[in-house]
Design a protein around this motif. Structure first.
Motif, PDB file in Angstrom:
ATOM      1  N   LYS A 104     -19.325  -9.131 -19.083  1.00  0.00           N
ATOM      2  CA  LYS A 104     -17.982  -8.750 -19.526  1.00  0.00           C
ATOM      3  C   LYS A 104     -17.081  -8.322 -18.371  1.00  0.00           C
ATOM      4  O   LYS A 104     -15.995  -7.787 -18.587  1.00  0.00           O
ATOM      5  N   ILE A 105     -17.523  -8.560 -17.141  1.00  0.00           N
ATOM      6  CA  ILE A 105     -16.646  -8.322 -15.987  1.00  0.00           C
ATOM      7  C   ILE A 105     -15.805  -9.579 -15.802  1.00  0.00           C
ATOM      8  O   ILE A 105     -16.172 -10.510 -15.094  1.00  0.00           O
ATOM      9  N   ASN A 106     -14.671  -9.593 -16.487  1.00  0.00           N
ATOM     10  CA  ASN A 106     -13.825 -10.782 -16.541  1.00  0.00           C
ATOM     11  C   ASN A 106     -12.343 -10.379 -16.519  1.00  0.00           C
ATOM     12  O   ASN A 106     -12.025  -9.221 -16.216  1.00  0.00           O
ATOM     13  N   ASP A 107     -11.478 -11.320 -16.834  1.00  0.00           N
ATOM     14  CA  ASP A 107     -10.036 -11.038 -16.810  1.00  0.00           C
ATOM     15  C   ASP A 107      -9.659  -9.918 -17.772  1.00  0.00           C
ATOM     16  O   ASP A 107      -8.782  -9.100 -17.472  1.00  0.00           O
ATOM     17  N   LYS A 108     -10.296  -9.891 -18.922  1.00  0.00           N
ATOM     18  CA  LYS A 108      -9.991  -8.838 -19.891  1.00  0.00           C
ATOM     19  C   LYS A 108     -10.370  -7.482 -19.327  1.00  0.00           C
ATOM     20  O   LYS A 108      -9.635  -6.495 -19.482  1.00  0.00           O
ATOM     21  N   PHE A 109     -11.547  -7.415 -18.681  1.00  0.00           N
ATOM     22  CA  PHE A 109     -11.962  -6.161 -18.050  1.00  0.00           C
ATOM     23  C   PHE A 109     -10.922  -5.714 -17.031  1.00  0.00           C
ATOM     24  O   PHE A 109     -10.525  -4.544 -16.991  1.00  0.00           O
ATOM     25  N   LEU A 110     -10.470  -6.640 -16.177  1.00  0.00           N
ATOM     26  CA  LEU A 110      -9.499  -6.298 -15.142  1.00  0.00           C
ATOM     27  C   LEU A 110      -8.221  -5.736 -15.759  1.00  0.00           C
ATOM     28  O   LEU A 110      -7.677  -4.740 -15.280  1.00  0.00           O
ATOM     29  N   THR A 111      -7.749  -6.377 -16.821  1.00  0.00           N
ATOM     30  CA  THR A 111      -6.521  -5.920 -17.490  1.00  0.00           C
ATOM     31  C   THR A 111      -6.691  -4.514 -18.044  1.00  0.00           C
ATOM     32  O   THR A 111      -5.853  -3.631 -17.836  1.00  0.00           O
ATOM     33  N   GLU A 112      -7.797  -4.299 -18.765  1.00  0.00           N
ATOM     34  CA  GLU A 112      -8.020  -2.998 -19.398  1.00  0.00           C
ATOM     35  C   GLU A 112      -8.296  -1.913 -18.360  1.00  0.00           C
ATOM     36  O   GLU A 112      -7.834  -0.781 -18.493  1.00  0.00           O
ATOM     37  N   PHE A 113      -9.046  -2.249 -17.308  1.00  0.00           N
ATOM     38  CA  PHE A 113      -9.376  -1.267 -16.275  1.00  0.00           C
ATOM     39  C   PHE A 113      -8.124  -0.898 -15.472  1.00  0.00           C
ATOM     40  O   PHE A 113      -7.916   0.270 -15.124  1.00  0.00           O
ATOM     41  N   THR A 114      -7.282  -1.882 -15.192  1.00  0.00           N
ATOM     42  CA  THR A 114      -6.034  -1.620 -14.472  1.00  0.00           C
ATOM     43  C   THR A 114      -5.139  -0.696 -15.277  1.00  0.00           C
ATOM     44  O   THR A 114      -4.567   0.268 -14.751  1.00  0.00           O
ATOM     45  N   ASP A 115      -5.008  -0.989 -16.571  1.00  0.00           N
ATOM     46  CA  ASP A 115      -4.195  -0.149 -17.452  1.00  0.00           C
ATOM     47  C   ASP A 115      -4.758   1.265 -17.511  1.00  0.00           C
ATOM     48  O   ASP A 115      -4.006   2.250 -17.477  1.00  0.00           O
ATOM     49  N   CYS A 117      -6.540   2.843 -15.217  1.00  0.00           N
ATOM     50  CA  CYS A 117      -6.322   3.537 -13.939  1.00  0.00           C
ATOM     51  C   CYS A 117      -4.881   3.999 -13.788  1.00  0.00           C
ATOM     52  O   CYS A 117      -4.617   5.131 -13.374  1.00  0.00           O
ATOM     53  N   TYR A 118      -3.935   3.116 -14.125  1.00  0.00           N
ATOM     54  CA  TYR A 118      -2.529   3.460 -13.954  1.00  0.00           C
ATOM     55  C   TYR A 118      -2.021   4.413 -15.034  1.00  0.00           C
ATOM     56  O   TYR A 118      -1.236   5.325 -14.743  1.00  0.00           O
ATOM     57  N   THR A 119      -2.464   4.209 -16.270  1.00  0.00           N
ATOM     58  CA  THR A 119      -1.914   4.973 -17.389  1.00  0.00           C
ATOM     59  C   THR A 119      -2.687   6.265 -17.653  1.00  0.00           C
ATOM     60  O   THR A 119      -2.110   7.359 -17.685  1.00  0.00           O
ATOM     61  N   THR A 120      -3.987   6.153 -17.830  1.00  0.00           N
ATOM     62  CA  THR A 120      -4.790   7.334 -18.172  1.00  0.00           C
ATOM     63  C   THR A 120      -5.057   8.214 -16.952  1.00  0.00           C
ATOM     64  O   THR A 120      -4.893   9.438 -17.011  1.00  0.00           O
ATOM     65  N   ASN A 124      -1.964   5.967  -8.249  1.00  0.00           N
ATOM     66  CA  ASN A 124      -0.918   5.178  -7.609  1.00  0.00           C
ATOM     67  C   ASN A 124      -1.517   3.879  -7.090  1.00  0.00           C
ATOM     68  O   ASN A 124      -2.726   3.633  -7.216  1.00  0.00           O
ATOM     69  N   THR A 125      -0.686   3.040  -6.501  1.00  0.00           N
ATOM     70  CA  THR A 125      -1.133   1.720  -6.050  1.00  0.00           C
ATOM     71  C   THR A 125      -2.282   1.809  -5.054  1.00  0.00           C
ATOM     72  O   THR A 125      -3.271   1.081  -5.161  1.00  0.00           O
ATOM     73  N   ASN A 126      -2.165   2.701  -4.071  1.00  0.00           N
ATOM     74  CA  ASN A 126      -3.175   2.769  -3.014  1.00  0.00           C
ATOM     75  C   ASN A 126      -4.528   3.233  -3.536  1.00  0.00           C
ATOM     76  O   ASN A 126      -5.568   2.719  -3.131  1.00  0.00           O
ATOM     77  N   THR A 127      -4.518   4.206  -4.436  1.00  0.00           N
ATOM     78  CA  THR A 127      -5.778   4.686  -5.008  1.00  0.00           C
ATOM     79  C   THR A 127      -6.440   3.591  -5.834  1.00  0.00           C
ATOM     80  O   THR A 127      -7.651   3.357  -5.733  1.00  0.00           O
ATOM     81  N   TYR A 128      -5.638   2.915  -6.645  1.00  0.00           N
ATOM     82  CA  TYR A 128      -6.168   1.828  -7.461  1.00  0.00           C
ATOM     83  C   TYR A 128      -6.727   0.706  -6.586  1.00  0.00           C
ATOM     84  O   TYR A 128      -7.829   0.196  -6.833  1.00  0.00           O
TER      85      TYR A 128
END
Length: 363
Positions: A104-115, A117-120, A124-128
């Motif tokens: 399940k490490i796929n595009d969906k994972f990247l989208t949800e993990f990015t959200d 990190c940024y939202t919850t 910031n960009t550098n930490t992410y």
């Protein structure tokens, strides 16, 4: 239309076929009957299949960290970073209801993990970008160890790092903090350590390396014991930095970085650094302007940035400053330099200050 995962599937089937032939050949070589039970056990071993209910993803992560530490490949700061990411991933599972498995490490994972990190986490960009890079390092390790053959993570692109707008003190502000009368002896110790950092450019973690044996003729000779690749740094001391060291018998009164950051804000607040300052926060392509009290933007890292900024304003060569701060990369070094309004005003005055208005003719 060709499925984007077709190559991964083709490679996986090829590995199954190769493994089957190798196991069959091994049985013939050992004069052993080639049974389905042997095939199953061998496949489980080769392809790292786990027992039901067991989380192979985090088992692999634990093995990854253990291996790196046993091989002495990581500094303590790196261990903390990977531990931090592990905690984020476990919290991500709960928050997003997204069970982590290698498949399940796929595009969906990247989208949800990015959200997440940024939202919850409000990264910031550098930490992410840093954390995503470390995560990919783990995934490359699992690929090498054959815990997975899913290569989707290779397409995870980190956003470009941005220059953050951080505070750096002026020499007058450092003087103000140094002369400030604190409410207690414990806060006085916090203040002295912070000022010493401003005068030497040392990272907070490096302060523990100082003792009476590595100070000679008003020069601090700093060698990081855990990093043999780094040269000894020579940092000249002067009256005030020498005074602080002698005050504590060459053993600075250190507490945890987190506590130091908390208490230094109290000192700045008491010293009157309460004005509101604006700063920008970047999350990939999104940039927002925020406000915060000056004292709330101060940390131990502010001291290191202050040292570099003051030295550069005085016209000291980058190479000289970097030899004291330990920076090897000029690009990284330059992110520490804070150009403020005073510097801009001085630059304009220096460039055009000699110009005079023409004398007005009398009517």
């Amino acid at each position: 239309m060709k499925d984007k995962n077709s190559m991964t599937i083709k490679n996986q089937l090829g590995r199954y076929s190769d493994a089957f032939e190798n196991i069959e050949a091994e049985c013939k070589k050992m004069n052993e009957e080639f049974t389905s039970s042997i095939l199953k056990d061998s496949f489980n071993k080769v392809f790292k299949k786990s027992a039901a209910g067991k989380n192979l993803f985090f088992d692999a992560y634990k093995e990854f960290m253990t291996e790196k530490q046993k091989r002495k490949e990581w500094k303590s700061a790196t261990v903390k970073r990977y531990t931090n990411i592990e905690n984020h991933l476990k919290e991500f599972e709960v928050n997003k209801k997204y069970k982590l498995t290698f498949s399940k490490i796929n595009d969906k994972f990247l989208t949800e993990f990015t959200d997440y990190c940024y939202t919850t986490l409000d990264h910031n960009t550098n930490t992410y970008a840093r954390n995503l890079g470390l995560f990919k390092t783990f995934m490359y390790w699992t690929l090498k160890k054959r815990y997975t053959y899913n290569e989707s993570f290779k397409d995870f692109e980190k956003p470009e790092r941005v220059v953050t707008e951080e505070i750096a003190l002026t020499l007058n502000q450092v003087q103000t903090i140094f002369e400030h009368k604190t409410k207690s002896k414990s806060l006085e110790r916090i203040k002295d350590v912070f000022v010493f950092q401003c005068l030497t450019g040392l990272r907070y973690g490096e302060l523990a390396l100082i003792n009476e044996h590595n100070v000679k003729n008003n020069v601090l000779f700093l060698k990081e014991d855990k990093d043999v690749t780094k040269d000894i740094r020579e940092i000249p001391l002067f009256e005030i930095s020498n005074y602080i060291l002698k005050k504590y018998d060459y053993k600075l009164p250190l507490i945890t970085n987190q506590k130091q950051n908390e208490f230094i804000k109290d000192i700045f607040e008491d010293a009157g650094f309460n004005e509101i300052v604006e700063y920008t926060r970047t999350q990939n392509k999104e940039k927002t302007t925020k406000e915060k009290a000056f004292k709330d933007r101060v940390s131990t890292h502010t001291a290191r940035r202050t040292f570099i900024t003051i030295m550069k304003k005085k016209g000291i060569a980058d190479k000289t400053i970097m030899s004291m701060t330990g920076h090897k990369d000029l690009k990284t070094f330059n992110t520490y330099y804070k150009v403020d309004n005073i510097a801009r005003k001085d630059a304009i005055s220096e460039a055009f200050g000699s110009m005079e208005l023409p004398k007005l003719k009398k009517a």
